[in-house]
Write an enzyme that holds these catalytic residues in place. Structure first.
Site, PDB file in Angstrom:
ATOM      1  N   CYS A 274      24.014  73.095  30.784  1.00 56.04           N
ATOM      2  CA  CYS A 274      23.731  73.389  32.192  1.00 56.04           C
ATOM      3  C   CYS A 274      24.037  72.237  33.134  1.00 56.04           C
ATOM      4  O   CYS A 274      24.606  72.441  34.213  1.00 56.04           O
ATOM      5  CB  CYS A 274      22.297  73.886  32.360  1.00 56.04           C
ATOM      6  SG  CYS A 274      21.004  72.660  31.994  1.00 56.04           S
ATOM      7  N   HIS A 332      16.354  73.212  33.817  1.00 55.17           N
ATOM      8  CA  HIS A 332      17.632  73.888  34.011  1.00 55.17           C
ATOM      9  C   HIS A 332      18.247  73.322  35.284  1.00 55.17           C
ATOM     10  O   HIS A 332      17.535  73.009  36.245  1.00 55.17           O
ATOM     11  CB  HIS A 332      17.454  75.403  34.116  1.00 55.17           C
ATOM     12  CG  HIS A 332      18.743  76.137  34.304  1.00 55.17           C
ATOM     13  ND1 HIS A 332      19.855  75.896  33.520  1.00 55.17           N
ATOM     14  CD2 HIS A 332      19.117  77.092  35.201  1.00 55.17           C
ATOM     15  CE1 HIS A 332      20.838  76.679  33.916  1.00 55.17           C
ATOM     16  NE2 HIS A 332      20.422  77.410  34.940  1.00 55.17           N
ATOM     17  N   ASP A 355      24.821  78.942  40.506  1.00 52.52           N
ATOM     18  CA  ASP A 355      24.583  78.517  39.122  1.00 52.52           C
ATOM     19  C   ASP A 355      25.763  78.924  38.247  1.00 52.52           C
ATOM     20  O   ASP A 355      25.947  80.101  37.941  1.00 52.52           O
ATOM     21  CB  ASP A 355      23.292  79.152  38.605  1.00 52.52           C
ATOM     22  CG  ASP A 355      22.868  78.555  37.260  1.00 52.52           C
ATOM     23  OD1 ASP A 355      23.663  77.813  36.652  1.00 52.52           O
ATOM     24  OD2 ASP A 355      21.740  78.841  36.820  1.00 52.52           O
ATOM     25  N   ASN A 395       9.304  81.252  39.366  1.00 53.16           N
ATOM     26  CA  ASN A 395       8.009  81.869  39.670  1.00 53.16           C
ATOM     27  C   ASN A 395       7.366  82.677  38.545  1.00 53.16           C
ATOM     28  O   ASN A 395       6.252  83.166  38.721  1.00 53.16           O
ATOM     29  CB  ASN A 395       8.150  82.807  40.879  1.00 53.16           C
ATOM     30  CG  ASN A 395       8.180  82.044  42.185  1.00 53.16           C
ATOM     31  OD1 ASN A 395       7.214  81.408  42.573  1.00 53.16           O
ATOM     32  ND2 ASN A 395       9.323  82.095  42.860  1.00 53.16           N
ATOM     33  N   ASP A 397       5.263  84.114  35.395  1.00 52.11           N
ATOM     34  CA  ASP A 397       4.023  83.729  34.722  1.00 52.11           C
ATOM     35  C   ASP A 397       4.291  83.518  33.235  1.00 52.11           C
ATOM     36  O   ASP A 397       5.216  84.111  32.666  1.00 52.11           O
ATOM     37  CB  ASP A 397       2.957  84.816  34.876  1.00 52.11           C
ATOM     38  CG  ASP A 397       2.487  84.955  36.320  1.00 52.11           C
ATOM     39  OD1 ASP A 397       2.726  84.022  37.111  1.00 52.11           O
ATOM     40  OD2 ASP A 397       1.904  86.005  36.645  1.00 52.11           O
TER      41      ASP A 397
END
Length: 685
Positions: A274, A332, A355, A395, A397
């Site tokens: 990456c 990342h 990306d 974001n 969980d």
């Protein structure tokens, strides 16, 4: 009357490129200018002097088969929407007239040709020819990539070096990188990337027209940096087998990659991960004139089923297991490009996520973005491009599940871990800038702790994480940031919250893991039983010696977990921490470092002290765009623990400005590389 002829066209390369902030590209031996601003060409005429009353000039400007025919006038008024050419009536040299050519602020990026013709009485014509490369212009207020502050333009467009951030959010590692945009052959490779793209090969006319838009350019470049769908620059490899190419950690800059790709006939360069994909894309966008910065997202979620939940599984003895297609990368890396979003409205202008790492398809192609950072923060997931995917990366969980023979023993939820730190290099300084609040609304410390289902208590000194349960509380505390060559010392704190005595099993497990993968087998473990009186807190001191982790971990992470089991209720509670081992930096000292002059020889010294518990051997590589041609390499003989080695370097700067001298030491007997860098200001006198 004698015939009038154009004998020579002078592109005034040095003067134009100085004015257009492109003088770094002088090694390309071509005229490189920016759109929306005039550049000058002068003619040497033969036969007689130019007579404005009877002679006229016309320019045909060509990009592929597209062209515009522009009369040369005496009006200096520039148009932001069309090509314009003029002569200055106050400074008119009739023997060698100068013509100013100005492109629209929305002109397409690419290699242009022009034909300059003089017409005299009787329809007689004489022509001269020239070529120029046109880039985006962040200095032009009418350009879609305009960025208003000069220090930002210097950092995000002109700077040819920077820092990439890796490791973990609590132990960030700065990695020097040379963007190399001014190295010979890099500009040509970046322009050829647009020519090789599937969009250009499929419909050249449409591609040339679309290159006026940085949103389109960003999307094309995002796809072309990886090679999943096209003749892209880099081949990704996360297998740990790099025998057919270069280990991603061995790259120190973008220039070698882009030049190798071009010289091979556009065969993918092996290999990238990456940070390499992102750094090379940053180079390409800066070359094309689009402001760009590299971003690191720590604890980055890869949510394959779009439910904004990442599930992590542990055994009842604390071993992390691979049971889900979802994953969390310790970090990342992507890029942000600065541009207007005329397709979305002015409120979405500014930084856009792009990306190039091939993760998921977008529009059928492995690319991502541009996704407005403002849309990610405000969860405007209907906006283009790929906002839902990036939103999940920062974001999602985390559900942590303890399993035994397929049965769920316990589950806890963490809403704060993913995207816990998002950062980039600060403008003008070699340090980290926290941009987390650009991507998400940051809760206050009070509300954060009270709202979490699983308590996560952290600070710089303790790096601790605890998970609460009904009757037992457990904390896992690193005594300090782990350092190479020193034991990893930590404490397990077990709390009995009930008014009855408890017998508790304690399982502690350590596994090595790569930043983007599930851990490998356990390399260290400890098991025991403790008795806890009512409301008692018991602290267990633990230690992993260097000999136990050095050969296993290298540059990887450690996943450390503790599972405690109430033997009476069979209730299980887990606490875990993933961390990296901090390696020492190479020390670079430069004699008279505040008096570095262009084209003068200077001396640097690189020093390494072996912190490991055994002898090491390796190869030292020293590089510096604008300071050193190519790379210098030195073999290091076996160095005992605590031993010190020094290497003298001579270099002759070839460019003025702020330049990075960087060094890396790759060990041959352990899987680790350490680095160092020194920023030097090169002056012309």
């Amino acid at each position: 009357m004698e015939d009038l002829s154009i004998q020579n066209v002078n592109l005034e390369v040095l003067e134009n490129m100085e004015r257009h902030k492109t003088k770094g590209f002088i090694s390309s031996r071509a005229l490189v200018v920016r759109r929306g601003a005039p550049f000058a060409v002068s003619m040497q005429l033969g036969g007689r002097l130019f007579n404005p009353k009877v002679d006229s000039l016309r320019i045909k400007i060509m990009l592929g088969r597209l062209y515009a025919i522009v009369p040369v006038t005496f009006s200096k008024k520039i148009s932001s929407s069309r090509w314009k050419a003029f002569m200055d009536p106050k400074d008119l040299n009739l023997q060698n007239p100068t013509i100013y050519i100005s492109s629209p602020a929305s002109a397409s990026v690419g290699r242009y040709r022009f034909q300059l013709c003089v017409f005299s009485q009787g329809g007689k014509r004489s022509c001269g020819f020239g070529k120029f490369t046109l880039l985006c212009n962040p200095w032009c207020s009418e350009d879609a990539v305009y960025i208003p502050f000069e220090d930002q333009r210097e950092e995000y467009v002109e700077s040819d070096s920077g820092l990439l951030f890796m490791g973990t959010a609590k132990n960030v590692v700065s990695r020097p990188w040379s963007f190399d945009q001014y190295e010979h052959g890099v500009l040509e490779a970046c322009l050829n990337l647009l020519q090789v793209s599937p969009q250009h090969q499929k419909n050249r006319r449409r591609d040339y027209l679309n290159r006026s838009n940085p949103v389109y350019i960003g999307r094309v470049v995002s796809a072309m940096i990886n090679s999943e769908d096209d003749r892209g620059v880099l081949k990704g490899n996360w297998s740990n087998n790099f025998k057919k190419g270069v280990h991603p950690s061995a790259w120190t800059g973008s220039g070698d990659i882009l030049k190798q790709w071009a010289q091979s006939g556009y065969s993918p360069v092996k290999y990238g991960q990456c940070w390499v994909f992102a750094a090379v894309m940053c180079t390409v966008l800066r070359v094309l004139g689009i402001p760009c910065r590299v971003i690191t997202n720590f604890n980055s979620a890869h949510d394959t089923n779009d439910n904004l939940v990442i599930e992590e599984y542990y055994s009842e003895t604390g071993q992390k297991m691979k049971r889900s297609n979802d994953s969390i990368w310790n970090f990342h890396v992507w890029v942000e490009g600065w541009m207007a979003r005329q397709d979305l409205g002015t409120e979405m202008n500014g930084w856009q996520v792009l990306d190039p790492t091939p993760q998921e398809r977008s529009g059928g192609v492995f690319c991502c973005g541009p996704a407005p950072v403002k849309a990610i923060k405000n969860r405007l997931i209907e906006l283009r491009y790929d906002v839902p995917f990036v939103y999940a990366e920062v974001n999602a969980d985390v559900h942590t599940i303890i399993l035994s023979q397929g049965k769920v023993l316990s589950m806890s939820k963490d809403t704060e871990r993913v995207g816990s730190l998002i950062c980039t290099k600060a403008v003008g300084f070699p340090r980290m800038q926290n941009v987390t609040s650009d991507y998400k609304f940051i809760k206050s410390p009070t509300s954060t702790l009270s709202s979490r289902s699983s308590s996560t208590i952290s600070d710089e000194s303790t790096l601790r994480r605890g998970i609460s349960s009904k009757g037992v509380l457990v904390f896992l505390n690193l005594d300090k940031t782990p350092v190479a060559g020193e034991p990893v010392r930590f404490t397990v704190q077990v709390v009995n919250k009930d008014s009855v005595t408890k017998t508790i099993k304690v399982h502690v497990n350590a596994q090595a893991k790569e930043y983007n993968n599930s851990p490998s087998d356990t390399f260290w473990e400890n098991h025991g039983v403790v008795q806890l009186a009512p409301m008692e807190v018991k602290t267990l001191q633990q230690e992993i010696s260097p000999a136990q982790y050095e050969d296993v971990v290298g540059d990887d992470m450690i996943n450390l977990a503790v599972v405690v089991e109430d033997m009476n209720s069979e209730e299980r509670v887990l606490a875990s921490e993933e961390f990296n081992i901090a390696s020492p930096e190479l020390i670079i000292e430069v004699a008279d470092e505040h008096s570095i002059a262009l084209n003068k020889e200077h001396v640097a010294m690189v020093t390494f002290t072996n912190p490991f518990s055994h002898p090491v051997t390796g190869v030292l590589t020293v590089a510096g765009a604008g300071l050193i041609q190519g790379k210098l390499q030195f073999r290091m003989s076996p160095l005992p623990p605590g031993g010190r080695v020094q290497q003298h370097i001579t270099f002759i700067p070839g460019m003025v400005g702020m330049k990075m001298l960087q060094a890396s030491l790759s060990f041959t007997n352990i899987r680790s590389t350490i680095r160092g860098f020194k920023m030097l200001s090169v002056r012309s006198v």
